[in-house]
Design a protein around this motif. Structure first.
Motif: not given
Length: 211
Positions: A7-9, A15-20, A70-79
């Motif tokens: 899902t993350a991949q 999504d280019p914003d996910v990559r950002l 603040r949440a950046r370190k916990r971010y995993v792309p699930g959507s």
């Protein structure tokens, strides 16, 4: 809920914003600035519709971006990134509305409910339409009438309409933002559209419908 690598991949590749955001997770300040640029105006517009105050909407948008950082370190792309961002925005707006409701409780109790509010709506919408049966409503007037009508919706209906019509989120994505099932989102939007028709139709009948 855990997010699978597949899902993350998928969202990372599509999504280019996910990559950002993944670059933000790695402390890339330029990537964060780009996300702010991409979503600042959209967030402020959304928040203005939800809380009714432009200055407050701007503050809330900044709060959303602060939470994202603040949440950046916990971010995993699930959507999609926008879905994740608007989920945060929905939570921030809900907290703000509760705070507003507490502060305005005394003032609201002093007002006449229902009829006075409707009269205020009628004044605004009639002023926008001009009550001229043979005159076509221009786009600016129609936009004003629609904005007035959206303001009459309850908060859940308003959020669903804004995400669907202005941000073009799917039913599934709106469900993720609002923690609702697909059928619940469909029902919510159906009720919202009916309520919008009830408000807009009398004023649209004063002129010709704009296509």
């Amino acid at each position: 809920m855990a997010i699978s690598d597949t899902t993350a991949q998928r969202y990372t590749s599509s999504d280019p914003d996910v990559r950002l955001m993944l670059r933000v997770r790695d402390d890339d300040a330029q990537a964060f600035e780009q996300l702010v640029e991409n979503y600042q105006n959209r967030l402020v517009s959304l928040m203005t519709h939800l809380v009714g105050k432009r200055d407050m909407a701007e503050d809330l948008a900044q709060d959303v971006f602060l939470r994202v950082y603040r949440a950046r370190k916990r971010y995993v792309p699930g959507s999609k990134f926008s879905t994740w961002l608007f989920t945060i925005a929905n939570n921030v707006a809900s907290n703000a509305r509760r705070s507003l409701a507490r502060r305005q409780e005394v003032n609201l109790a002093a007002r006449n409910s229902g009829e006075e509010n409707f009269n205020g709506l009628e004044v605004q919408a009639v002023a926008a339409s001009g009550q001229m049966p043979t005159r076509q409503l221009d786009k600016a007037e129609l936009r004003d009438i629609v904005n007035v009508a959206i303001a009459t919706l309850d908060q859940r209906q308003r959020m669903a309409v804004l995400l669907n019509k202005f941000e073009h989120l799917s039913y599934q994505e709106i469900g993720e933002v609002m923690h609702l099932s697909g059928p619940a989102v469909k029902s919510l939007l159906s009720r919202a559209r009916a309520n919008l028709r009830d408000v807009i139709q009398p004023y649209m009948q004063q002129g010709q419908k704009v296509e």
